[in-house]
Design an enzyme around this catalytic site. Structure first.
Site, short mmCIF file in Angstrom:
data_model
loop_
_atom_site.label_atom_id
_atom_site.label_comp_id
_atom_site.label_asym_id
_atom_site.label_seq_id
_atom_site.Cartn_x
_atom_site.Cartn_y
_atom_site.Cartn_z
CD1 TRP A 130 -2.76 1.49 0.48
CD2 TRP A 130 -2.13 1.80 2.60
NE1 TRP A 130 -3.54 2.48 1.01
CE2 TRP A 130 -3.18 2.68 2.32
CE3 TRP A 130 -1.58 1.80 3.89
CZ2 TRP A 130 -3.68 3.58 3.26
CZ3 TRP A 130 -2.08 2.69 4.84
CH2 TRP A 130 -3.12 3.56 4.51
CG ASP A 211 -2.09 -2.76 7.40
OD1 ASP A 211 -3.19 -2.78 7.99
OD2 ASP A 211 -1.81 -1.91 6.54
CE LYS A 246 -10.08 -0.63 4.04
NZ LYS A 246 -9.70 0.45 3.23
C1 LMR Z 1 -7.08 1.58 -0.47
O1 LMR Z 1 -5.98 1.01 -0.49
O2 LMR Z 1 -7.67 1.91 -1.49
C2 LMR Z 1 -7.75 1.86 0.85
O3 LMR Z 1 -6.98 1.35 1.87
C3 LMR Z 1 -8.09 3.29 1.02
C4 LMR Z 1 -6.89 4.18 1.24
O4 LMR Z 1 -6.93 4.96 2.20
O5 LMR Z 1 -5.93 4.14 0.48
#
Ligand code: LMR
Length: 397
Positions: A130, A211, A246
């Site tokens: 992420w 996470d 979520k």
């Molecule tokens: C995502 O990866 O789309 C979600 O976790 C929302 C975000 O805050 O990035």
């Protein structure tokens, strides 16, 4: 005063989601952000959450500041959800849990804590991860590097390469791991791979940081806590940031927590103290409404049962969309293997589409996904999945 500022390029996920909202096309499809949409394209408000809120309203309580570490009922409920009520680490009091401002708040508080108390430690995140993992740790002044993870050739994990890289890390390095439903790839470690990782983490004296943002979207609520419980069983010291955004569909309530599993209760108390100091310096204390929802939904039998059924239904709908996407794409492009849509778990799949193909999808077809090729499968529904698959097939050479 501020003319020297660099313009903000925008966040790759949130900015795209905003661009989608502004797109006037009626048949546009939002696969950009990690949000669960129902089959009508709406963000659901779960009945159990509505019921919890109705109870809170009826009770009419005041709205004082919560303690720095959050509401006691929520902190206990989170520990029980993550580790199980009877887990020896819970009973021994060697886990400390704070309610945080979403799991992002938890990740950031943990990152600040690591910078202050393990100042030489760097963090290793999966390649890819992420985007905000890097931004948050770098924002705390922690050096960020990557370990191999996603295998573009197979659509699986490069587990041997991952293990070799972790085996070379300096002691006290932080290893950020996605407990389930890997973001962005949807590719998870198997239970056997998690079990192989544990002795390595211990021998190298590493600090795992889990996470857990999508609990329940993979294989089930307890099943998705497998890694958390395995690490706790093994006696490792580790962090876990978890989110209810979520799983309870309460994104804007900022409902999350940070837990640290320590070697004993005395160490847990020390850690709690310094985490409280970190929170106080950042945002002082978390949100009372979020605590009310989470502690009631997890703690009251009827609401809990309803929630578990809701999570199961959301998970099943995503699986059905994975199957539909797979079936249409396979029919359109019979020479290609789209099996990864079926094996990947959670909201996301890595499509392997290039940034140029993603741009075409958005510009020509109104299908929005981030430029890494990640799609949020939970943005598909019976009304748009076929059109999305056709659009994808059109941009695939
Ligand atoms: C995502 O990866 O789309 C979600 O976790 C929302 C975000 O805050 O990035």
């Amino acid at each position: 005063m501020f003319q020297h500022l660099e313009p903000y390029a925008g966040d790759p996920i949130l900015s795209l989601n905003e661009a989608f909202q502004k797109d006037p096309r009626g048949d546009k499809v939002n696969l950009s952000i990690g949000i669960y949409f129902d089959n009508d394209g709406r963000i659901p408000v779960l009945q159990c959450v509505r019921d919890a809120e109705a109870k809170m309203l009826a009770e009419g309580g005041a709205k004082p500041y919560l303690p720095i570490e959050g509401a006691g009922a929520m902190r206990t409920a989170v520990q029980h959800l993550l580790f199980g009520t009877e887990h020896p680490a819970v009973k021994a009091g060697r886990i400390t849990t704070l309610q945080t401002v979403g799991s992002s708040g938890g990740l950031k508080v943990g990152a600040d804590f690591i910078k202050r108390w393990l100042p030489g430690s760097g963090v290793w995140i999966s390649d890819p991860s992420w985007d905000n993992h890097r931004a948050m740790f770098e924002g705390s002044g922690v050096a960020v590097q990557t370990y191999p993870y996603y295998d573009a050739a197979t659509g699986g994990v490069r587990f041997d390469a991952m293990r070799e890289a972790i085996d070379k890390l300096p002691p006290r390095s932080v290893v950020l791991l996605h407990a389930c439903c890997h973001n962005p790839t949807g590719v998870d470690l198997s239970p056997a791979q998690w079990r192989e990782l544990v002795p390595l983490l211990r021998q190298r004296e590493l600090l795992p940081y889990l996470d857990l943002a999508y609990q329940g979207y993979g294989d089930g609520i307890a099943e998705d806590a497998y890694a958390v419980r395995l690490l706790a069983d093994s006696g490792l010291t580790f962090f876990v940031a978890n989110s209810f955004s979520k799983s309870m569909s309460v994104y804007g309530e900022r409902a999350g927590a940070l837990s640290v599993v320590c070697s004993d209760a005395a160490e847990a108390e020390l850690v709690l103290g310094q985490l409280k100091a970190t929170v106080r310096r950042n945002y002082s204390s978390p949100a009372i409404h979020a605590a009310g929802i989470v502690s009631r939904v997890l703690g009251e039998a009827g609401l809990r049962t309803a929630w578990e059924a809701d999570v199961a239904a959301m998970r099943a709908r995503i699986l059905a969309m994975r199957s539909s996407l797979h079936a249409t794409l396979t029919a359109k492009k019979p020479g290609r293997d789209f099996g990864y849509f079926l094996s990947q778990r959670g909201m996301f799949s890595y499509t392997g589409l290039s940034a140029a193909q993603v741009d075409r999808l958005r510009e020509e077809f109104g299908v929005y996904l981030i430029r890494s090729g990640r799609i949020c499968v939970a943005g598909l529904n019976t009304g748009n999945v076929e059109r999305t698959a056709n659009a994808m097939a059109a941009v695939i050479a």
